[in-house]
Design a protein around this motif. Structure first.
Motif, mmCIF file in Angstrom:
data_model
loop_
_atom_site.group_PDB
_atom_site.id
_atom_site.type_symbol
_atom_site.label_atom_id
_atom_site.label_comp_id
_atom_site.label_asym_id
_atom_site.label_seq_id
_atom_site.Cartn_x
_atom_site.Cartn_y
_atom_site.Cartn_z
ATOM 1 N N ASN A 83 0.798 -1.233 0.000
ATOM 2 C CA ASN A 83 0.000 0.000 0.000
ATOM 3 C C ASN A 83 0.829 1.281 0.000
ATOM 4 O O ASN A 83 0.366 2.317 -0.478
ATOM 5 C CB ASN A 83 -0.945 0.005 1.208
ATOM 6 N N ARG A 84 2.079 1.214 0.533
ATOM 7 C CA ARG A 84 2.926 2.414 0.620
ATOM 8 C C ARG A 84 4.351 2.102 0.179
ATOM 9 O O ARG A 84 5.308 2.274 0.935
ATOM 10 C CB ARG A 84 2.931 2.941 2.057
ATOM 11 N N HIS A 86 6.584 3.506 -1.638
ATOM 12 C CA HIS A 86 7.599 4.562 -1.692
ATOM 13 C C HIS A 86 8.071 5.002 -0.305
ATOM 14 O O HIS A 86 9.006 5.796 -0.202
ATOM 15 C CB HIS A 86 7.075 5.753 -2.497
ATOM 16 N N ASP A 87 7.436 4.465 0.745
ATOM 17 C CA ASP A 87 7.860 4.789 2.109
ATOM 18 C C ASP A 87 8.869 3.786 2.655
ATOM 19 O O ASP A 87 9.349 3.939 3.780
ATOM 20 C CB ASP A 87 6.644 4.814 3.050
ATOM 21 N N LYS A 107 6.044 -3.267 -4.428
ATOM 22 C CA LYS A 107 4.661 -3.734 -4.555
ATOM 23 C C LYS A 107 4.589 -4.977 -5.422
ATOM 24 O O LYS A 107 3.944 -5.968 -5.067
ATOM 25 C CB LYS A 107 3.797 -2.612 -5.145
ATOM 26 N N GLU A 126 11.816 1.193 6.771
ATOM 27 C CA GLU A 126 11.370 2.552 6.466
ATOM 28 C C GLU A 126 12.456 3.272 5.664
ATOM 29 O O GLU A 126 13.634 3.217 6.016
ATOM 30 C CB GLU A 126 11.108 3.286 7.781
#
Length: 202
Positions: A83-84, A86-87, A107, A126
């Motif tokens: 879902n995230r 790029h984080d 992803k 992260e």
């Protein structure tokens, strides 16, 4: 790292000897992504350091690291990465540049290996976005030009000890590398980054 039995046997022989190891198997394991992820868990640092001020300083340098084990915790981390993307950075248990997975590729990887043991070889970390600055990078075969770059610095230390006594424990140097802003990988030998020198100001 160690693929065949003969390699593990040689390492065991070295560890059992009185030779000074560089690194010891403990230090080599401490540098793996999985051990770093385990040390970031609540209570792990406190197990080894009793000074709360020191613990808080150490923890202030940590970023989120998530297990991709085949359990509930790992499943939540998979969904985070999907879902995230790029984080985060997907980091494998390998050394050298060119092995990490970034952005939409995270992803794609996690969707493909969502229920596969393939994901066990990685942790989800992260992503750090360092502040950019201007500098000239010297790279073989490329023109010298002023560009936006980001840096990474590593501190070298020497530790000599045994199970009872610490004989030497000190900082002995550093390595700084810089790369063009927007380049994901950072290995010098792989050609992504260059050696750099910090300018210290008061």
């Amino acid at each position: 790292m160690y693929v065949y039995f003969q390699e593990w046997h040689a390492r065991l022989m070295i560890e059992r000897s009185k030779a000074i190891k560089s690194p010891t198997v403990h230090y080599q394991l401490a540098g793996t992504k999985k051990i770093q992820q385990e040390l970031a868990r609540p209570g792990a640092v406190e197990k080894y350091i009793s000074d709360n001020t020191a613990v808080n300083k150490i923890r202030s340098t940590f970023v989120g690291q998530h297990s991709l084990d085949l359990d509930g915790e790992g499943d939540k981390a998979v969904l985070l990465g999907i879902n995230r993307p790029h984080d985060f950075v997907l980091k494998p248990q390998r050394e050298g540049g060119g092995n990490n997975i970034y952005g939409e590729d995270i992803k794609d990887f996690l969707v493909k290996h969502q229920n596969s043991e393939e994901r066990l070889g990685y942790i989800l970390m992260e992503r750090i976005y360092p502040w950019p600055q201007k500098n000239h990078l010297l790279k073989v075969g490329e023109d010298i030009r002023l560009c936006d770059i980001v840096n990474e610095i590593g501190i070298y230390g020497v530790y000599i000890g045994d199970s009872d006594t610490e004989y030497e424990n000190k900082q002995v140097g550093h390595l700084m590398r810089s790369k063009t802003l927007g380049v994901d990988e950072g290995g010098i030998a792989a050609g992504f980054a260059t050696l750099d020198t910090p300018l210290l100001v008061e």
